[in-house]
Motif scaffolding. Structure first.
Motif, PDB file in Angstrom:
ATOM      1  N   ILE A 206       1.176  -1.336  -0.069  1.00 16.12           N
ATOM      2  CA  ILE A 206      -0.015   0.184   0.233  1.00 16.12           C
ATOM      3  C   ILE A 206       0.807   1.408   0.078  1.00 16.12           C
ATOM      4  O   ILE A 206       2.004   1.412   1.128  1.00 16.12           O
ATOM      5  N   GLN A 214       1.956  -0.128   4.282  1.00 16.79           N
ATOM      6  CA  GLN A 214       2.427  -0.763   4.757  1.00 16.79           C
ATOM      7  C   GLN A 214       2.464  -2.157   3.375  1.00 16.79           C
ATOM      8  O   GLN A 214       1.888  -2.197   2.437  1.00 16.79           O
ATOM      9  N   ILE A 221      -3.281  -6.918   6.128  1.00 22.23           N
ATOM     10  CA  ILE A 221      -2.909  -6.260   6.440  1.00 22.23           C
ATOM     11  C   ILE A 221      -4.741  -5.371   6.587  1.00 22.23           C
ATOM     12  O   ILE A 221      -4.863  -4.259   7.314  1.00 22.23           O
ATOM     13  N   PRO A 225      -4.104  -3.683  10.589  1.00 23.89           N
ATOM     14  CA  PRO A 225      -3.079  -2.363   9.961  1.00 23.89           C
ATOM     15  C   PRO A 225      -2.275  -1.572  10.707  1.00 23.89           C
ATOM     16  O   PRO A 225      -2.329  -1.707  12.211  1.00 23.89           O
ATOM     17  N   THR A 230      -3.929   2.773   5.952  1.00 25.15           N
ATOM     18  CA  THR A 230      -3.915   1.700   6.049  1.00 25.15           C
ATOM     19  C   THR A 230      -5.510   0.722   6.284  1.00 25.15           C
ATOM     20  O   THR A 230      -6.501  -0.330   5.451  1.00 25.15           O
TER      21      THR A 230
END
Length: 362
Positions: A206, A214, A221, A225, A230
């Motif tokens: 991301i 991340q 994820i 997060p 995120t």
């Protein structure tokens, strides 16, 4: 197959720095998806790996070779673009064969490769047709076949499904996953669509404003997060995040001073008509504004004193404008500091303290 390593990559366009200090390892044979909002640097990163953009600093390694000064055609990568980039006056076969002819591959070998690849992607019966006679999905398969005949170590794909309708996109996502498993090559796929990222990648990266927020497996994820960005980028609807001051009146006990934001996933909220006190839960009143019925699930947009929130439910639909009560277990809350970074070190402590004290509102 090949591992890709980006070391301290920088990219500037004149005075505008779009990538800064980017470090990333893309594992050999993985299906890695770069995802983020428009302008986050994901396509620029892909184009630097391909050699179509020159990095302003840092090193790019493909396999055992630093490729900073290697021209695109010698990097052993193949790129599939959003607009297919097919030659309109050539047939499907000629489009696929074009690169092989330029590389002086003998005709018998060309014929063998084209037959093998077109059967894999379902184009064998379209070899004599021109692109304008094909559907969008078929054109994308031609672009994939043209990349596959090169037998590259790395496939680079820049939003290749964005021009397709919803049904065809779903079909092509499935086909790409199967193709990746069959080829075993390293796939790097760029998209702004988090549904594509979650459904296709075994690893998601991301990005936002030229930085990696991340990089992990899809469910890691989603469930864990690293930051507010995120948490709110991945998930449909995204995570509800509110300021601590908004939520504190509905919580018994105190929070550590560096906790600034508290979040929960929409599907973790319990929505009831009647108020029911439950120890270990944060509870607050709400009012239904809108309701989207999506078959097995229903998404509600709610008005609360904490701000607007979303709730995902799998129960019988409630009426519009109903006054309801929301309950969220302390175990399902995420804590973030003032910079939006996850405050994992406090979550278990806060959870124990607040569960012992109960939760709710008067």
């Amino acid at each position: 197959m090949a591992q890709i390593v980006l070391k301290q990559i920088e990219k500037s366009f004149k005075q505008d720095k779009v990538i800064e200090g980017l470090n990333l390892t893309i594992e050999n044979g993985s299906f890695t998806v770069l995802v983020g909002p428009s302008g986050c640097g994901k396509s620029t990163t892909l184009r630097m790996i391909a050699g179509l953009e020159k990095e302003s600093g840092g090193e790019i390694w493909i396999g055992d070779h630093c490729v900073n000064d290697v021209e695109p055609g010698k990097r052993n990568v193949a790129m599939v673009f959003q607009n297919y980039a097919l030659y309109p006056m050539m047939t499907v076969k000629e489009n696929i064969e074009f690169g092989l002819v330029n590389r002086k591959v003998p005709k018998p070998e060309r014929e063998r490769l084209i037959k093998e690849i077109t059967e894999i992607v379902g184009l064998a019966e379209y070899l004599n047709k021109k692109p304008q006679a094909l559907s969008g999905g078929q054109r994308q398969r031609v672009a994939l076949a043209r990349a596959m005949v090169k037998n590259p170590a790395v496939f680079l794909m820049d939003e290749p499904l964005s021009n397709l309708d919803a049904k065809l996109r779903h079909q092509m996502r499935t086909e790409l996953i199967q193709l990746h498993k069959r080829l075993g090559a390293t796939f790097v796929f760029v998209t702004h669509d988090q549904v594509e990222a979650m459904s296709m990648g075994d690893r998601i990266v991301i990005m936002n404003k030229g930085r990696i927020q991340q990089a992990d497996s899809p469910m890691k994820i989603y469930d864990d997060p690293d930051n507010v960005f995120t948490a709110q980028f991945i998930g449909t609807p995204p995570m509800n995040v509110m300021n601590r001051e908004q939520l504190l009146p509905y919580m018994d006990g105190q929070l550590h001073g560096d906790i600034a934001h508290i979040g929960f996933r929409p599907e973790k909220a319990i929505m009831t008509i009647e108020k029911k006190f439950q120890p270990g839960y944060v509870q607050f009143p709400a009012r239904i504004l809108t309701r989207e019925t999506l078959g097995a699930e229903i998404i509600y947009q709610l008005e609360t004193k904490l701000g607007a929130i979303a709730v995902k439910s799998f129960l019988k639909p409630l009426e519009f404008a109903s006054e309801v009560h929301i309950s969220v277990s302390m175990q399902d809350l995420y804590f973030f500091d003032r910079n939006g970074t996850r405050a994992r070190q406090h979550e278990r402590t806060e959870e124990r303290e607040l569960i012992a004290l109960g939760g709710g509102y008067a």
